[in-house]
Design an enzyme around this catalytic site. Structure first.
Site, PDB file in Angstrom:
ATOM      1  N   ASP A 185       8.823 -42.662  -0.143  1.00 60.77           N
ATOM      2  CA  ASP A 185       7.698 -41.775  -0.452  1.00 60.77           C
ATOM      3  C   ASP A 185       8.091 -40.307  -0.472  1.00 60.77           C
ATOM      4  O   ASP A 185       7.875 -39.603  -1.461  1.00 60.77           O
ATOM      5  CB  ASP A 185       6.574 -41.943   0.581  1.00 60.77           C
ATOM      6  CG  ASP A 185       5.738 -43.183   0.339  1.00 60.77           C
ATOM      7  OD1 ASP A 185       6.320 -44.247   0.044  1.00 60.77           O
ATOM      8  OD2 ASP A 185       4.508 -43.085   0.457  1.00 60.77           O
ATOM      9  N   ARG A 242       2.338 -35.435  16.280  1.00 61.94           N
ATOM     10  CA  ARG A 242       2.065 -34.644  15.080  1.00 61.94           C
ATOM     11  C   ARG A 242       2.098 -33.141  15.301  1.00 61.94           C
ATOM     12  O   ARG A 242       2.756 -32.412  14.553  1.00 61.94           O
ATOM     13  CB  ARG A 242       0.732 -35.065  14.455  1.00 61.94           C
ATOM     14  CG  ARG A 242       0.708 -36.481  13.908  1.00 61.94           C
ATOM     15  CD  ARG A 242       1.914 -36.768  13.062  1.00 61.94           C
ATOM     16  NE  ARG A 242       1.923 -38.110  12.523  1.00 61.94           N
ATOM     17  CZ  ARG A 242       3.031 -38.792  12.274  1.00 61.94           C
ATOM     18  NH1 ARG A 242       4.227 -38.281  12.546  1.00 61.94           N
ATOM     19  NH2 ARG A 242       2.961 -39.995  11.752  1.00 61.94           N
ATOM     20  N   SER A 258       3.113 -51.007   7.454  1.00 59.32           N
ATOM     21  CA  SER A 258       3.831 -49.741   7.570  1.00 59.32           C
ATOM     22  C   SER A 258       4.021 -49.404   9.038  1.00 59.32           C
ATOM     23  O   SER A 258       3.282 -49.857   9.900  1.00 59.32           O
ATOM     24  CB  SER A 258       3.077 -48.634   6.853  1.00 59.32           C
ATOM     25  OG  SER A 258       1.959 -48.256   7.610  1.00 59.32           O
TER      26      SER A 258
END
Lengths: 416, 416, 416, 416
Positions: free
Chosen positions: B17, B96, B181
């Site tokens: 990706d 994150r 995933s």
């Protein structure tokens, strides 16, 4: 011959303490009715009945409250995902109002002005018993010998009780007392006090009675399908052998059996008593542990995120109220109503595995789920407009940017 | 030759990706700097560097943020007992802001006006990345290809990406893609999407990568002594072999190893995304699971009951904020400050056992405990005056009696 | 002749903005149905109807929703003591779902796929309108011109609207626009924007329209007896002249009149919009202010302390939800249910005085009060046992003493 | 001659009750040290000193704690916007720990093992006094005569006290007792009991002492500019005459004067005591009322929305703790710390008007405001992208649409 001071309904366990209390109460001039709740504990109820009568109880009530314990108390805790201080499933706390409610009923039926119990003066149970009694029957009078100087000064230790027992023909336990105290009901058993009072001491091998040691538990799991309606389990199916249970009490007993077999439900915690001190307890809650996990899962699957958050706050309150003895209180009534309301759509099946002390959620399905496979799919765009997320993020960042702007301004000023 | 539209710092993973995104961004006229955070995932970083350069990245940053991840993010979650929706230990959510913070730093250092990432338009990660970027650098511009019609209409599935890759000399993965995933960091790994999108489907055997199957994990536990100071683990000792770890990163890695070996830290949940949809995830969080239990225990042992309750409410908020991507926000700053303040006295040792997928607390000790063995003892009366409990219960019952009085009055009236 | 793009139900106010939007929507190829809610604002509805038809509306709906506004929206806010950020009585927020609900009904009846409104892109009202529409009719499409570049780029200020109006035969207001914007309904009126955007600027004299200036309001109070049942006012009696009102709408209108006459209900605040910015508003809420105070009083008089605390938390949530536009949401449904449940016993009379901008509670009585004059009396001991308070205090002090003990120990150690 | 039982520090007010207690304590064999706090009440302190000595006090302490009351107690309540049960500004509750702290200090200095007070056995003040004493000095012993049968059975009413006074040479008040009891300090005065015990009875004219009747208060307002730093008022300027006050005590006294002159700060409420009963009180809190409104305003202006919400929850807790007497407790320490932390940026000027019993906010300004005039402006678009709001609303509607979808599905099924 002296007049009776009145009739007492004594919560009687058949053990040394309450046997002595029974005799002592008579000695003080009361008529004693012994009441023993069958709430699922391991007990020889008939022997206890005989013993109480032999000790002079005017009457003995042995009341099976197991089913109402499951349906009217445990099920609400399951709906709430009730957990005190993030860990304790409230096994004892839930049993107390169930036991005391029946005690008050007996007192009212028998016209007794007094109730009595053998709970200690430092614990939670005295509070739970008595608040229940007062809430249901404000004019009741409570005799709590372990808080009366004339009693606790006379019985300063187990030896005093033994002496008294021998003197008054109370049968003395033949097996030595375990070096901790236990309290058992259908939902759980607790181990406290004695050598466990040192919070560093590990639970000795052989302590546990409701669950197998995970080290020796079976090497293959049991896989259960638990079906919920309105947040309450209504059916359990064991996928291994197809066994099913549907009625509340049988279902709960069966879960205890399976969970116990796999060593599920042991904890060792330090908790905060209502009375203001910390205490250490070791607990086993086999079925309760499975149901906690299964309900959490089906609830998350069927309940809206924001409803869940509000309900979570109410459940925290519920747990604290139950722990502190306020089951029968306006606020607990209110919270129970609200929690039950939240469960209307909590319906579906959860597949769980019990294995080596652990409960694993394997999957779930529901006709009332808010989960939308198409919406969430990474492969299907569906109605979802990805660019909306941009606006969503940008608007959410507005406040953060403004804060940054201000911080920079303030910092700049300070550097001037 | 056309002018560059400017420089983009792309969060690059080395996978298909973000490789396609890298090339596509260049195609759109941007200079691309690839940034790959080493946050403890299993990855060939040097190969990724070469690949990025080969695809035309002007520069590649590979930044090891593992230690800051542990010290500045995970430790705060441990102090908070952070849990999203009662189950998720926030392994991805915590990573994150750590990753994005460094990305912003690079952008500022390189004078880049843009940052870009490969997060999808339906997920939480886009929010977490972007709110971090905007909070730290309000004027930054974000390119999120999976939310841009010109990108997602062109790449409607994996095949389109494969075709594009082949056409642009992007190395195509040789092993077939797993049917779900994954996202990994030092703290946890998540499995989502694909065949897991059906919430009824069980996790296939062989899915897990960070933990051993409890069925085949060792038959004897490891017993660890974990020492906390200010609510943070500062030393781990394995009582079996005496191994110790003290530095934050090493300690955390070691706990991952031991917990993983015993199959600790697996969950399968349905959770509520910030974006408003429910999603299903399977997670492994080995060290995090041990630390969650150990910290809960030492905190309960050393923290006042009422402080704990307040802190618990703040921690619920903290968990929600972190999950939703608001690590860098005024409210999360504030909550972190308050939570850290609550940890000043959280100090002591917890003894835990890891065995067959489960963590057991075995005991605890602390120089700063509020546990008072003498006060709580059933054998010692100490300063405690049992009759005080009578007054305490009576006063607590006052409100309940008044409520009963009113209910009776109302009921009587209704029966008139 | 081109085909219609479909039918739009436009929330029409009769003013310049929505008149231009009406014409503009037709220009864009839509059939327009104008909808004007009569929610108690001061408006010439018949003139507005004629104007809309003259501008080309295919149909005009003028719907009186005042009574349902009072009974289905305001009464719930009264029960909740709803207050956003401690000050705002939610007058606009409550009106929006009431207005939008009817708009959706019209759209469904007319088979219109679109609804439209003239709310700006920075405000709360767009959110409130649209969330209501989507919640009640997920497939509805919304046209929000002030968020569409083709509209807002064309109409950059009032002058552009005036020009457009002149060109399209839209009647232009003859009186100059006030230097702020207003929004009115039965419950309240807001003044915002324009010269009020500077938060330091004081409200100019002559701004207020629903309340008299306290400086010139009557020198004698009106004294009202307000009777509540289930937390809702069911009767108001003016003790001065014996006037009474019982029906919800008439009662509310009457309270507006009395409160307005005495200058009750003015506030000037800075609040936080859902969209993330702070805004300044000046509001008048005459009847709402009286009812807020009166309900607070009768609730405190009849509701158990602990129930009240829980309900207070729910009401905080309710207020936030209503402010943010989530009236029609699972969580607001849930919270409304819980709040209403709490009101079952909230019954009785409150005596209030309105005078010079202020509401004073003078006294209260209730058949369902938990107030017990005998119990609380300083002169009567009653059943109350003062010595119980000693035990109560002692037990409550236990935790504090333990904390002191630990602090001393720690301090001693640090001084070693 | 008999030996002293020890030394008591008695909180002495100079009134009939504590004068009798002083003599009674001596009669019981104690040495008595009288302690009278000057906390801003209207009192002849020198006369009280003489009286105490004449009654046999070994020593008299008259301690001015006004300034510490303002700085260490009231200021924290201002920062918190502290309000018990939505109405009570905690004027008495805040004074108690301030008074009791000094009493404990005196006891420690004098080596007294006992403290005593004249608070009744049904009220909150006994709890506040005693929890403070125990928290600061766990080994202290408290003598609370109104909870001791030997005292309260002897003094069953005012007449018994009068008789005792006459017999022991205690000066008897010459003016008749008002038909209610009062408690005053710098911040507030309360009126309770007596004829006020009937919650329906209106406050009689002439009851109020700290505020003018709004009916006769001035016909022109005073307009004050109040400047805050870190959430605390640091300067007050009267715009009428330019008078300013800066030092905490003087500033507070001045606000009392201005607010009192305009009749600001009267309330009549029924509240829930900690002890579990409802009681009725009429209070005047002039300066506190102005500061409550002014601080609320500057806080909303400078504090982030989400921080505010969290802080609001903490302040609710704070108010409850202070009311219940837990000022000195681990949880109140903690909450105070967190609230103070939230105030770091609460800085700026608020312009308020006091008029006819009401406080009006007129405007505000701040160098640290998060208000962004340009961002919020209806005339300026600024950086704000209106189309972002579309995405924001759409994403927020996702959950609502899903809920609608489920409801429809369930409804459809039920209609099958």
């Amino acid at each position: 011959m002296s007049q009776s001071k009145g009739t007492v309904v004594l919560a009687y366990s058949g053990g040394l303490d309450t046997s002595c209390i029974l005799v002592w109460l008579k000695e003080q001039g009361y008529d004693v009715i012994a009441y023993l709740a069958n709430i699922g504990q391991n007990e020889n109820f008939e022997e206890a009945r005989k013993k109480a009568l032999a000790l002079g109880a005017r009457k003995v009530y042995i009341e099976d409250v197991s089913r109402e314990f499951v349906e009217e108390f445990i099920w609400l805790a399951v709906q709430a995902n009730a957990l005190y201080e993030d860990r304790y499933l409230l096994g004892t706390s839930l049993a107390r109002p169930c036991i005391a409610r029946k005690q008050v009923e007996i007192a009212q039926k028998e016209g007794a002005q007094f109730v009595s119990h053998g709970a200690t003066g430092k614990g939670n149970d005295q509070v739970r018993f008595e608040l229940t009694c007062y809430a249901l029957c404000p004019q009741i009078k409570i005799i709590a010998p372990w808080r009366m100087p004339e009693f606790y000064n006379r019985f300063r230790g187990r030896n005093d009780l033994m002496d008294y027992a021998k003197k008054h023909g109370i049968p003395v336990p033949v097996t030595p007392k375990s070096p901790w105290s236990m309290d058992e009901n259908l939902m759980h058993i607790s181990y406290e006090a004695g050598i466990l009072e040192n919070p560093k001491n590990q639970a000795p091998p052989g302590l546990y009675t409701k669950t197998k040691d995970p080290a020796t538990s079976p090497d293959t799991p049991d896989i259960l399908e638990i079906e919920f309606r309105k947040g309450v389990p209504v059916k359990v199916t064991n996928t291994k052998d197809g066994a099913t249970r549907q009625s509340s009490l049988e279902l709960f007993v069966y879960l205890n059996e399976i969970a116990g077999k796999h060593g599920v439900g042991r904890i060792d915690i330090v908790e905060n008593r209502f009375i203001g001190m910390k205490s250490r307890g070791i607990y086993e809650t086999p079925a309760g542990t499975i149901l906690y996990h299964a309900h959490l899962d089906i609830e998350a699957f069927t309940m809206d995120r924001e409803v869940r958050k509000i309900k979570q706050g109410l459940a925290l309150k519920f747990s604290e109220l139950v722990y502190n003895g306020f089951w029968y209180s306006p606020e607990c009534d209110y919270v129970r109503h609200c929690i039950s309301k939240s469960q209307e759509m909590v319906e579906g099946k959860v597949c769980v595995s019990a294995f080596k002390g652990q409960v694993y959620i394997l999957g779930r399905e529901s006709p009332r789920s808010l989960y939308n496979e198409e919406l969430v799919s990474m492969n299907v765009q569906g109605d979802y407009e990805p660019s909306d997320a941009t606006g969503f993020i940008n608007i959410n960042s507005l406040r953060l940017k403004e804060y940054h702007r201000l911080q920079s301004k303030v910092a700049a000023k300070q550097n001037e």
